[in-house]
Design a protein around this motif. Sequence first.
Motif, PDB file in Angstrom:
ATOM      1  N   ILE A 515       0.766  -1.067   0.429  1.00  0.00           N
ATOM      2  CA  ILE A 515       0.192   0.279   0.258  1.00  0.00           C
ATOM      3  C   ILE A 515       1.008   1.098   0.067  1.00  0.00           C
ATOM      4  CG2 ILE A 515      -1.708   1.247   1.354  1.00  0.00           C
ATOM      5  CD1 ILE A 515      -2.549  -1.239  -0.106  1.00  0.00           C
ATOM      6  N   ASP A 516       2.445   1.302   0.658  1.00  0.00           N
ATOM      7  CA  ASP A 516       3.195   2.472   1.003  1.00  0.00           C
ATOM      8  C   ASP A 516       3.232   3.001  -0.437  1.00  0.00           C
ATOM      9  OD1 ASP A 516       2.492   2.009   3.621  1.00  0.00           O
ATOM     10  OD2 ASP A 516       4.607   1.679   3.745  1.00  0.00           O
ATOM     11  N   SER A 517       3.445   1.943  -2.015  1.00  0.00           N
ATOM     12  CA  SER A 517       4.128   2.558  -3.176  1.00  0.00           C
ATOM     13  C   SER A 517       3.316   1.805  -3.913  1.00  0.00           C
ATOM     14  CB  SER A 517       5.615   1.621  -3.206  1.00  0.00           C
ATOM     15  OG  SER A 517       4.990  -0.342  -3.336  1.00  0.00           O
ATOM     16  N   VAL A 518       1.858   1.823  -3.775  1.00  0.00           N
ATOM     17  CA  VAL A 518       1.322   2.077  -4.993  1.00  0.00           C
ATOM     18  C   VAL A 518       1.042   2.643  -5.791  1.00  0.00           C
ATOM     19  CG1 VAL A 518      -1.278   2.675  -3.323  1.00  0.00           C
ATOM     20  CG2 VAL A 518      -1.615   0.822  -5.523  1.00  0.00           C
ATOM     21  N   LEU A 519       0.402   3.911  -4.958  1.00  0.00           N
ATOM     22  CA  LEU A 519       0.575   5.218  -5.295  1.00  0.00           C
ATOM     23  C   LEU A 519       1.411   5.906  -6.488  1.00  0.00           C
ATOM     24  CD1 LEU A 519      -1.030   7.362  -3.296  1.00  0.00           C
ATOM     25  CD2 LEU A 519      -1.826   5.977  -4.623  1.00  0.00           C
ATOM     26  N   THR A 520       3.446   4.998  -6.242  1.00  0.00           N
ATOM     27  CA  THR A 520       4.441   5.434  -7.207  1.00  0.00           C
ATOM     28  C   THR A 520       4.628   4.429  -7.326  1.00  0.00           C
ATOM     29  OG1 THR A 520       5.521   5.176  -4.835  1.00  0.00           O
ATOM     30  CG2 THR A 520       5.087   7.290  -5.564  1.00  0.00           C
ATOM     31  N   ASN A 521       4.659   3.610  -7.908  1.00  0.00           N
ATOM     32  CA  ASN A 521       5.022   2.387  -8.654  1.00  0.00           C
ATOM     33  C   ASN A 521       3.716   1.584  -9.315  1.00  0.00           C
ATOM     34  OD1 ASN A 521       5.628  -0.277  -9.213  1.00  0.00           O
ATOM     35  ND2 ASN A 521       7.543   0.073  -7.745  1.00  0.00           N
ATOM     36  N   GLY A 522       4.168   1.741 -10.605  1.00  0.00           N
ATOM     37  CA  GLY A 522       2.818   1.133 -11.658  1.00  0.00           C
ATOM     38  C   GLY A 522       2.670  -0.613 -11.450  1.00  0.00           C
ATOM     39  N   ARG A 523       3.898  -1.334 -11.026  1.00  0.00           N
ATOM     40  CA  ARG A 523       4.332  -2.805 -11.000  1.00  0.00           C
ATOM     41  C   ARG A 523       3.445  -3.128  -9.823  1.00  0.00           C
ATOM     42  NH1 ARG A 523      10.045  -4.940 -13.154  1.00  0.00           N
ATOM     43  NH2 ARG A 523       9.441  -3.830 -15.608  1.00  0.00           N
ATOM     44  N   GLN A 524       3.229  -2.545  -8.644  1.00  0.00           N
ATOM     45  CA  GLN A 524       3.140  -2.461  -7.629  1.00  0.00           C
ATOM     46  C   GLN A 524       0.952  -2.542  -7.364  1.00  0.00           C
ATOM     47  OE1 GLN A 524       4.338  -4.095  -5.113  1.00  0.00           O
ATOM     48  NE2 GLN A 524       4.999  -3.444  -3.610  1.00  0.00           N
ATOM     49  N   GLU A 525       0.964  -1.389  -8.075  1.00  0.00           N
ATOM     50  CA  GLU A 525      -0.683  -1.001  -8.404  1.00  0.00           C
ATOM     51  C   GLU A 525      -1.483  -2.350  -9.225  1.00  0.00           C
ATOM     52  OE1 GLU A 525      -3.689   1.324 -10.707  1.00  0.00           O
ATOM     53  OE2 GLU A 525      -1.786   2.344 -10.678  1.00  0.00           O
ATOM     54  N   VAL A 526      -0.771  -3.209 -10.167  1.00  0.00           N
ATOM     55  CA  VAL A 526      -0.970  -3.993 -10.993  1.00  0.00           C
ATOM     56  C   VAL A 526      -0.752  -5.298 -10.247  1.00  0.00           C
ATOM     57  CG1 VAL A 526      -0.579  -6.005 -13.127  1.00  0.00           C
ATOM     58  CG2 VAL A 526      -0.161  -3.045 -12.785  1.00  0.00           C
ATOM     59  N   LEU A 527      -0.280  -5.160  -8.574  1.00  0.00           N
ATOM     60  CA  LEU A 527       0.235  -6.650  -8.473  1.00  0.00           C
ATOM     61  C   LEU A 527      -0.861  -6.504  -7.392  1.00  0.00           C
ATOM     62  CD1 LEU A 527       1.509  -8.850  -6.928  1.00  0.00           C
ATOM     63  CD2 LEU A 527       3.242  -7.975  -5.837  1.00  0.00           C
ATOM     64  N   VAL A 528      -1.404  -5.322  -6.959  1.00  0.00           N
ATOM     65  CA  VAL A 528      -2.846  -4.992  -5.861  1.00  0.00           C
ATOM     66  C   VAL A 528      -4.037  -5.495  -6.173  1.00  0.00           C
ATOM     67  CG1 VAL A 528      -3.927  -3.541  -3.863  1.00  0.00           C
ATOM     68  CG2 VAL A 528      -1.195  -3.849  -4.539  1.00  0.00           C
ATOM     69  N   GLU A 529      -4.228  -4.748  -7.756  1.00  0.00           N
ATOM     70  CA  GLU A 529      -5.076  -5.172  -8.033  1.00  0.00           C
ATOM     71  C   GLU A 529      -5.623  -6.431  -8.279  1.00  0.00           C
ATOM     72  OE1 GLU A 529      -7.565  -3.915 -12.584  1.00  0.00           O
ATOM     73  OE2 GLU A 529      -5.603  -3.396 -12.365  1.00  0.00           O
TER      74      GLU A 529
END
Length: 592
Positions: A515-529
């Motif tokens: 969650i900490d890096s979900v706004l700055t790291n596109g890969r993290q957003e994809v992984l969370v999704e």
Amino acid sequence: MRHKKEHQNKDKLAAFGHRQVPELIPLESELPEGFNPRRTALRIAGIYMGIGGVWILLSDRLLEMMVSDPRLLGDISVGKGWFFVLMTGGLLYLLISQTLMRIRKTEERLQSAYRERVLAHEELEQAYEEITATEEELRMQYEQMEEQQQLILDNEKKLEHLAYHDALTGMPNKLALLERASASLRTGKGRSALLFMDIDNFKYINDTMGHDFGDELIVEACRRLDALLNGQGTLYQFGGDEFLILLPGIGDQAAAEAIVERVLGCFRNPLTIRGSQFHIGFSIGISLYPEHGKEMMELVKRADIAMYRAKETGKGGAVFYDESLKDRFTERMAIEKHMHQALSREEFYLVYQPQYRTDDGTINGLEALARWNSPVLGEVSPLRFIRVAEDSHLVIPLGTWVLRSACRVLRRLRDRGHRELIMSVNVSLLQLMHNEFCELVLDTLEEFGLPADRLELELTESLFIESYEALAPKLDRLREARVRIALDDFGTGYSSLGCLTKLPITTLKIDKSFIDSVLTNGRQEVLVEMIIGAGKRIGMATVAEGVEEEEQLTLLRRLGCDLVQGFLCSRPLPEEEVVALLTEPAKTDQDE
């Protein structure tokens, strides 16, 4: 000297045993001195002839002088002849009687002497037989004594080996390290390194698979370590699942680091126990001689401190000792010391962090979190006391208190009308390993009259990975009773999305690090999704932890996350503030 003397005694006995028995002395040697049969016979004959001759000469002359009548002389001569016969017969009787008496006495003495000698001979023969038997007995006792001496020597060697070696693995033990290695350390030259190694999660393996299995694992680990060292150092079994490696003459710290890396690397491959493969890891603390101490026990203590730090920073690693660790270790010991009485003194308390629905902003549930306010140590962070509680097994009574206290609060909240709330309680592996854990949960629910589906047990992802096979029967039983199971810190371990279908879980909690890096790291957003989507497809609720920004909440709502918790929504609250919060309107867009 003792053996030489014993052989001399044996030779003397043998010589006595082969000595000839002396013959009996002839009877003639017992006769009176000067006795001769011929001389005695001549003596008797001489006496007889002398007396007879004197008698004839004197008696005839006297008769001629006294008697002149021839007729009377003839009669007297006849009488004289008979008198001579009687006199000589009596004389012969006396002489022969005396001689025979002497012979008889001599014969009696001879017979007595003979009997004495026969008796002495029999006693001698008996003594000889007894000595012969004694000699054989002594020979047997001597042989038995030699066997006993050899057994004593062998047993002394065995006892010495047992004193300085571990009975299970055969490796040198703590005594060998402190006595023998200490001496070699002082006489050696250059630097030395001491590695203090502890098998990660061994208590869990032992409790899960049994002590016999744990023993086999220790033996197999010893074999692998000993083969790895190949004479470069000495492996010591310090006790239980703790090992020490002494590396004498190590060049520098880099050389020690290279060996440590080899040790950690060799256990990346699984051990084969009873036909099955098991992965184990070590936490290693390293102390250096003479920098960290000049006595072996001092080096051991400091390597032990470094090992505990290695466990704190993440199992399966290594840490070199430095003085800053000493203060940390002292703090840890103080925490453990005061924790033993903290529960009975009611120093622990619970706070509750709300979990909000993203669709309508209402509170779905509460996560119970333990806190400790020590009168000596002050407010102790959970990051500091939880790990100590797990290592010291105090987490079992502490976890029981948390479960009962949280259920008691849930009962009071339900009585206030908040009947849909779910109470989440964190559970450690040690608690789950306890034989009565399922009974404890179900009995607590029954005691407070709570529906099973209003209680959620949170388990970390690493716990699932390491011990799922052992825990599966208990988790299945709890799920059958409708108790919820949440997978906490999901994404920090090595489990795949595909394995989620095999786990008896109802909730996925996405770790704060995502969650900490979900706004700055596109890969993290994809992984969370992907995590949220996979959870929805298999019927699991998803909870995002550590939400602290409005943008994070907006994104999570857009990605379809079901629940959020974090300081944006609410900090952990005591029971009174939770009651007040539950009466307020729903809100998810302000930091409290």
